[in-house]
Design a protein around this motif. Structure first.
Motif, short mmCIF file in Angstrom:
data_model
loop_
_atom_site.label_atom_id
_atom_site.label_comp_id
_atom_site.label_asym_id
_atom_site.label_seq_id
_atom_site.Cartn_x
_atom_site.Cartn_y
_atom_site.Cartn_z
N GLY A 20 6.76 0.04 9.22
CA GLY A 20 5.31 0.11 9.28
C GLY A 20 4.77 -1.30 9.38
N LEU A 21 3.79 -1.51 10.22
CA LEU A 21 3.20 -2.83 10.41
C LEU A 21 1.74 -2.78 10.00
CD1 LEU A 21 3.49 -5.75 11.54
CD2 LEU A 21 2.81 -4.82 13.76
N ALA A 22 1.32 -3.74 9.20
CA ALA A 22 -0.09 -3.86 8.81
C ALA A 22 -0.62 -5.15 9.41
CB ALA A 22 -0.22 -3.87 7.28
N GLY A 23 -1.48 -5.01 10.41
CA GLY A 23 -2.06 -6.14 11.09
C GLY A 23 -1.53 -6.25 12.51
N CYS A 24 -2.44 -6.50 13.43
CA CYS A 24 -2.02 -6.60 14.83
C CYS A 24 -2.87 -7.65 15.56
CB CYS A 24 -2.11 -5.24 15.52
SG CYS A 24 -1.20 -5.19 17.08
N GLY A 25 -3.02 -8.79 14.90
CA GLY A 25 -3.66 -9.93 15.55
C GLY A 25 -2.58 -10.67 16.34
N THR A 26 -2.73 -11.96 16.44
CA THR A 26 -1.77 -12.77 17.21
C THR A 26 -0.35 -12.62 16.66
OG1 THR A 26 -3.51 -14.35 17.74
CG2 THR A 26 -1.24 -15.11 17.96
N VAL A 27 -0.20 -12.72 15.35
CA VAL A 27 1.14 -12.63 14.74
C VAL A 27 1.68 -11.21 14.83
CG1 VAL A 27 2.48 -12.91 12.62
CG2 VAL A 27 0.72 -14.59 13.21
N MET A 89 -1.61 -9.16 7.99
CA MET A 89 -3.06 -9.02 8.05
C MET A 89 -3.78 -10.29 7.63
SD MET A 89 -3.63 -5.30 6.30
CE MET A 89 -5.40 -5.43 6.42
N GLY A 90 -3.20 -10.98 6.70
CA GLY A 90 -3.91 -12.10 6.09
C GLY A 90 -4.73 -11.58 4.92
N GLY A 91 -5.14 -12.49 4.08
CA GLY A 91 -5.90 -12.10 2.90
C GLY A 91 -4.99 -11.65 1.78
N VAL A 92 -5.60 -11.18 0.69
CA VAL A 92 -4.82 -10.77 -0.48
C VAL A 92 -5.15 -9.35 -0.91
CG1 VAL A 92 -4.36 -11.26 -2.92
CG2 VAL A 92 -4.64 -13.15 -1.32
N ASP A 93 -6.42 -9.06 -1.08
CA ASP A 93 -6.82 -7.78 -1.68
C ASP A 93 -6.43 -6.56 -0.85
OD1 ASP A 93 -7.86 -9.10 -3.89
OD2 ASP A 93 -9.85 -9.28 -3.00
N LYS A 94 -6.79 -6.52 0.42
CA LYS A 94 -6.48 -5.36 1.26
C LYS A 94 -4.98 -5.18 1.44
CE LYS A 94 -7.59 -1.80 3.69
NZ LYS A 94 -8.18 -0.62 3.08
N PRO A 95 -4.22 -6.26 1.76
CA PRO A 95 -2.77 -6.07 1.86
C PRO A 95 -2.14 -5.57 0.56
CG PRO A 95 -3.40 -8.11 2.91
CD PRO A 95 -4.62 -7.59 2.21
N LEU A 96 -2.59 -6.09 -0.57
CA LEU A 96 -2.05 -5.65 -1.86
C LEU A 96 -2.36 -4.18 -2.09
CD1 LEU A 96 -0.47 -6.51 -4.33
CD2 LEU A 96 -2.63 -7.18 -5.39
#
Length: 108
Positions: A20-27, A89-96
């Motif tokens: 599962g992948l969380a985030g789909c920006g450049t990285v 995704m970056g950040g802390v709260d949402k990924p956690l």
């Protein structure tokens, strides 16, 4: 008198690795492209990669990656079936918030 012994070849058991992948920006887009392009490498290690989905904030935003059939969604429930989560995704709260249920089930 010669004797011959039959050698049976047992095909390898291919294990499915659900990602599962969380985030789909450049990285994240680069991660998707790499996962797709390295399928032969995973297969040589007796693994098949199954992309369970890609969690994004905006599923309608255009993206540029090479992974046919990748499902972009803003619903994180697909993450529950993943063996491995990749968070970019970056950040802390949402990924956690996304990771905690997975970690509590013993996922990596």
């Amino acid at each position: 008198m010669s004797s011959s012994s039959a050698v049976s070849v047992v095909p390898p058991v291919i294990k499915t690795l659900k990602v599962g992948l969380a985030g789909c920006g450049t990285v994240g887009q680069s991660v998707l492209t790499m996962l797709h392009r390295q399928k032969a490498l995973f297969h040589s290690l007796d693994y098949a990669v199954s992309l369970e989905g890609v969690y994004v904030r905006d599923a309608l935003r255009p993206r540029d990656f090479d992974y046919p059939g990748a499902v972009l969604t803003d619903d994180p429930h697909f993450l529950e079936g993943a063996d491995i989560l990749i968070e970019v995704m970056g950040g802390v709260d949402k990924p956690l918030e996304l990771w905690m249920p997975h970690l509590e089930r013993g996922g990596i």
